[in-house]
Design a protein around this motif. Structure first.
Motif, PDB file in Angstrom:
ATOM      1  N   GLN A   1       0.937  -1.258   0.025  1.00 38.14           N
ATOM      2  CA  GLN A   1       0.094   0.052   0.024  1.00 38.14           C
ATOM      3  C   GLN A   1       0.736   1.194  -0.090  1.00 38.14           C
ATOM      4  OE1 GLN A   1      -2.930   0.082   3.413  1.00 38.14           O
ATOM      5  NE2 GLN A   1      -4.520  -1.101   1.935  1.00 38.14           N
ATOM      6  N   VAL A   2       0.064   2.193  -0.492  1.00 37.15           N
ATOM      7  CA  VAL A   2       0.861   3.714  -0.662  1.00 37.15           C
ATOM      8  C   VAL A   2       0.316   4.744   0.320  1.00 37.15           C
ATOM      9  CG1 VAL A   2       1.471   5.682  -2.042  1.00 37.15           C
ATOM     10  CG2 VAL A   2       1.680   3.187  -2.849  1.00 37.15           C
ATOM     11  N   GLN A   3       0.925   5.433   1.168  1.00 38.62           N
ATOM     12  CA  GLN A   3       0.314   6.355   2.005  1.00 38.62           C
ATOM     13  C   GLN A   3       0.891   7.867   1.424  1.00 38.62           C
ATOM     14  OE1 GLN A   3       2.191   3.614   3.861  1.00 38.62           O
ATOM     15  NE2 GLN A   3       0.171   2.568   3.412  1.00 38.62           N
ATOM     16  N   VAL A   4       0.106   8.893   1.364  1.00 33.75           N
ATOM     17  CA  VAL A   4       0.566  10.071   1.225  1.00 33.75           C
ATOM     18  C   VAL A   4       0.272  11.114   2.296  1.00 33.75           C
ATOM     19  CG1 VAL A   4       0.733   9.616  -1.460  1.00 33.75           C
ATOM     20  CG2 VAL A   4      -1.301  10.537  -0.554  1.00 33.75           C
ATOM     21  N   VAL A   5       0.676  11.959   2.293  1.00 36.38           N
ATOM     22  CA  VAL A   5       0.615  12.992   3.506  1.00 36.38           C
ATOM     23  C   VAL A   5       0.736  14.498   3.168  1.00 36.38           C
ATOM     24  CG1 VAL A   5       0.837  14.053   5.926  1.00 36.38           C
ATOM     25  CG2 VAL A   5       1.105  11.211   5.304  1.00 36.38           C
ATOM     26  N   GLU A   6      -0.030  15.333   3.057  1.00 34.47           N
ATOM     27  CA  GLU A   6       0.107  16.830   2.471  1.00 34.47           C
ATOM     28  C   GLU A   6       0.600  17.699   3.675  1.00 34.47           C
ATOM     29  OE1 GLU A   6      -4.067  15.065   0.489  1.00 34.47           O
ATOM     30  OE2 GLU A   6      -3.132  15.319   2.413  1.00 34.47           O
ATOM     31  N   SER A   7       0.976  18.631   3.066  1.00 32.66           N
ATOM     32  CA  SER A   7       1.432  19.860   4.093  1.00 32.66           C
ATOM     33  C   SER A   7       1.392  21.064   3.215  1.00 32.66           C
ATOM     34  CB  SER A   7       2.579  19.689   4.918  1.00 32.66           C
ATOM     35  OG  SER A   7       3.756  19.513   3.996  1.00 32.66           O
ATOM     36  N   GLY A   8       1.360  22.224   4.056  1.00 39.05           N
ATOM     37  CA  GLY A   8       1.614  23.600   3.198  1.00 39.05           C
ATOM     38  C   GLY A   8       0.510  24.534   2.924  1.00 39.05           C
ATOM     39  N   GLY A   9      -0.621  24.043   3.192  1.00 40.36           N
ATOM     40  CA  GLY A   9      -1.852  24.807   2.643  1.00 40.36           C
ATOM     41  C   GLY A   9      -1.913  26.208   3.776  1.00 40.36           C
ATOM     42  N   GLY A  10      -2.792  27.117   3.475  1.00 41.97           N
ATOM     43  CA  GLY A  10      -2.762  28.088   4.487  1.00 41.97           C
ATOM     44  C   GLY A  10      -3.783  29.237   4.045  1.00 41.97           C
ATOM     45  N   LEU A  11      -3.682  30.322   4.377  1.00 45.10           N
ATOM     46  CA  LEU A  11      -4.406  31.592   4.016  1.00 45.10           C
ATOM     47  C   LEU A  11      -3.377  32.634   3.331  1.00 45.10           C
ATOM     48  CD1 LEU A  11      -6.868  33.453   3.905  1.00 45.10           C
ATOM     49  CD2 LEU A  11      -6.109  34.276   6.081  1.00 45.10           C
ATOM     50  N   VAL A  12      -3.672  33.104   2.095  1.00 46.30           N
ATOM     51  CA  VAL A  12      -2.843  33.829   1.442  1.00 46.30           C
ATOM     52  C   VAL A  12      -3.761  34.900   0.606  1.00 46.30           C
ATOM     53  CG1 VAL A  12      -2.743  32.429  -0.516  1.00 46.30           C
ATOM     54  CG2 VAL A  12      -0.940  34.038  -0.053  1.00 46.30           C
ATOM     55  N   GLN A  13      -3.018  36.084   0.141  1.00 44.76           N
ATOM     56  CA  GLN A  13      -3.873  37.021  -0.503  1.00 44.76           C
ATOM     57  C   GLN A  13      -3.658  36.944  -1.751  1.00 44.76           C
ATOM     58  OE1 GLN A  13      -2.260  40.975   1.018  1.00 44.76           O
ATOM     59  NE2 GLN A  13      -3.937  41.331   2.286  1.00 44.76           N
ATOM     60  N   ALA A  14      -4.798  37.337  -2.431  1.00 44.99           N
ATOM     61  CA  ALA A  14      -4.586  36.987  -4.124  1.00 44.99           C
ATOM     62  C   ALA A  14      -3.218  37.811  -4.367  1.00 44.99           C
ATOM     63  CB  ALA A  14      -5.962  37.926  -4.598  1.00 44.99           C
ATOM     64  N   GLY A  15      -2.938  37.234  -5.595  1.00 45.30           N
ATOM     65  CA  GLY A  15      -1.372  37.336  -5.851  1.00 45.30           C
ATOM     66  C   GLY A  15      -0.144  36.698  -5.327  1.00 45.30           C
ATOM     67  N   GLY A  16      -0.545  36.065  -4.090  1.00 44.57           N
ATOM     68  CA  GLY A  16       0.517  35.535  -3.341  1.00 44.57           C
ATOM     69  C   GLY A  16       0.832  34.143  -3.841  1.00 44.57           C
ATOM     70  N   SER A  17       1.595  33.540  -3.061  1.00 50.91           N
ATOM     71  CA  SER A  17       2.144  32.061  -3.325  1.00 50.91           C
ATOM     72  C   SER A  17       2.258  31.117  -2.150  1.00 50.91           C
ATOM     73  CB  SER A  17       3.714  32.323  -4.043  1.00 50.91           C
ATOM     74  OG  SER A  17       3.749  32.905  -4.982  1.00 50.91           O
ATOM     75  N   LEU A  18       1.986  29.964  -2.775  1.00 46.59           N
ATOM     76  CA  LEU A  18       1.987  28.779  -1.458  1.00 46.59           C
ATOM     77  C   LEU A  18       2.662  27.647  -2.296  1.00 46.59           C
ATOM     78  CD1 LEU A  18      -1.374  28.815   0.305  1.00 46.59           C
ATOM     79  CD2 LEU A  18       0.679  29.400   1.288  1.00 46.59           C
ATOM     80  N   ARG A  19       3.407  26.748  -1.540  1.00 44.02           N
ATOM     81  CA  ARG A  19       3.825  25.669  -1.841  1.00 44.02           C
ATOM     82  C   ARG A  19       3.517  24.574  -1.010  1.00 44.02           C
ATOM     83  NH1 ARG A  19      10.298  23.264  -2.386  1.00 44.02           N
ATOM     84  NH2 ARG A  19       9.740  23.055  -0.191  1.00 44.02           N
ATOM     85  N   LEU A  20       2.642  23.364  -1.922  1.00 40.37           N
ATOM     86  CA  LEU A  20       2.247  22.400  -1.285  1.00 40.37           C
ATOM     87  C   LEU A  20       3.404  21.111  -1.224  1.00 40.37           C
ATOM     88  CD1 LEU A  20      -1.443  22.416  -2.472  1.00 40.37           C
ATOM     89  CD2 LEU A  20      -0.558  23.805  -0.491  1.00 40.37           C
ATOM     90  N   SER A  21       3.450  20.487  -0.294  1.00 35.89           N
ATOM     91  CA  SER A  21       4.230  19.231  -0.176  1.00 35.89           C
ATOM     92  C   SER A  21       3.354  18.011  -0.227  1.00 35.89           C
ATOM     93  CB  SER A  21       5.334  19.331   0.832  1.00 35.89           C
ATOM     94  OG  SER A  21       6.294  20.425   0.673  1.00 35.89           O
ATOM     95  N   CYS A  22       3.657  16.716  -0.658  1.00 33.47           N
ATOM     96  CA  CYS A  22       3.237  15.660  -0.501  1.00 33.47           C
ATOM     97  C   CYS A  22       4.280  14.496  -0.296  1.00 33.47           C
ATOM     98  CB  CYS A  22       2.415  15.429  -1.664  1.00 33.47           C
ATOM     99  SG  CYS A  22       1.439  13.681  -1.860  1.00 33.47           S
ATOM    100  N   ALA A  23       4.149  13.891   0.829  1.00 31.52           N
ATOM    101  CA  ALA A  23       5.423  12.999   1.050  1.00 31.52           C
ATOM    102  C   ALA A  23       4.762  11.494   0.920  1.00 31.52           C
ATOM    103  CB  ALA A  23       5.705  13.025   2.570  1.00 31.52           C
ATOM    104  N   ALA A  24       5.283  10.754   0.034  1.00 32.96           N
ATOM    105  CA  ALA A  24       4.707   9.239  -0.048  1.00 32.96           C
ATOM    106  C   ALA A  24       5.498   8.455   0.655  1.00 32.96           C
ATOM    107  CB  ALA A  24       4.676   9.005  -1.684  1.00 32.96           C
ATOM    108  N   SER A  25       4.863   7.362   1.182  1.00 35.83           N
ATOM    109  CA  SER A  25       5.534   6.295   1.858  1.00 35.83           C
ATOM    110  C   SER A  25       4.803   4.812   1.651  1.00 35.83           C
ATOM    111  CB  SER A  25       5.491   6.436   3.500  1.00 35.83           C
ATOM    112  OG  SER A  25       4.244   6.397   3.975  1.00 35.83           O
ATOM    113  N   GLY A  26       5.476   3.769   2.035  1.00 38.77           N
ATOM    114  CA  GLY A  26       5.104   2.310   1.601  1.00 38.77           C
ATOM    115  C   GLY A  26       5.477   1.863   0.537  1.00 38.77           C
TER     116      GLY A  26
END
Length: 115
Positions: A1-26
């Motif tokens: 089996q494969v597991q994935v865990v996300e991180s990096g969300g949040g609140l940002v103003q229009a025009g801004g940036s965010l980076r999401l991460s997704c780590a896989a295991s298994g």
């Protein structure tokens, strides 16, 4: 089996940036594609971006030129760099790993873009 865990969300103003991460295991050797879907309130889940083992990418038309998917093989992690964010990008973002014909989903991370 494969597991994935996300991180990096949040609140940002229009025009801004965010980076999401997704780590896989298994059973990561069985993964063919990793990527991101999103689901806004009252809407269906939609594909945002995908990245194959061969390095091919695909993006939703609505995010082309603003979002970039990439990966770090040493960390078994996929990233979604989101620039020039818009209020309509507000959604829960779900990472997935396609392995053996099956989608393995993360728990989701909230991205909220204020106007």
């Amino acid at each position: 089996q494969v597991q994935v865990v996300e991180s990096g969300g949040g609140l940002v103003q229009a025009g801004g940036s965010l980076r999401l991460s997704c780590a896989a295991s298994g059973s990561i050797f069985s993964i063919n594609v990793m990527g991101w879907y999103r689901q806004a309130p009252g809407k269906q889940r939609e594909l945002v971006a995908g990245l194959t083992n061969g390095g091919n990418t695909n993006y939703a038309d609505s995010v082309k030129g603003r979002f970039t998917i990439s990966r770090d093989n040493a960390k078994n992690t996929v990233y979604l760099q989101m620039n020039s964010l818009k209020p309509e990008d507000t959604a829960v973002y779900y990472c997935y790993a396609l392995a053996g014909g099956r989608h393995n989903w993360g728990q989701g991370t909230q991205v909220t873009v204020s106007s």
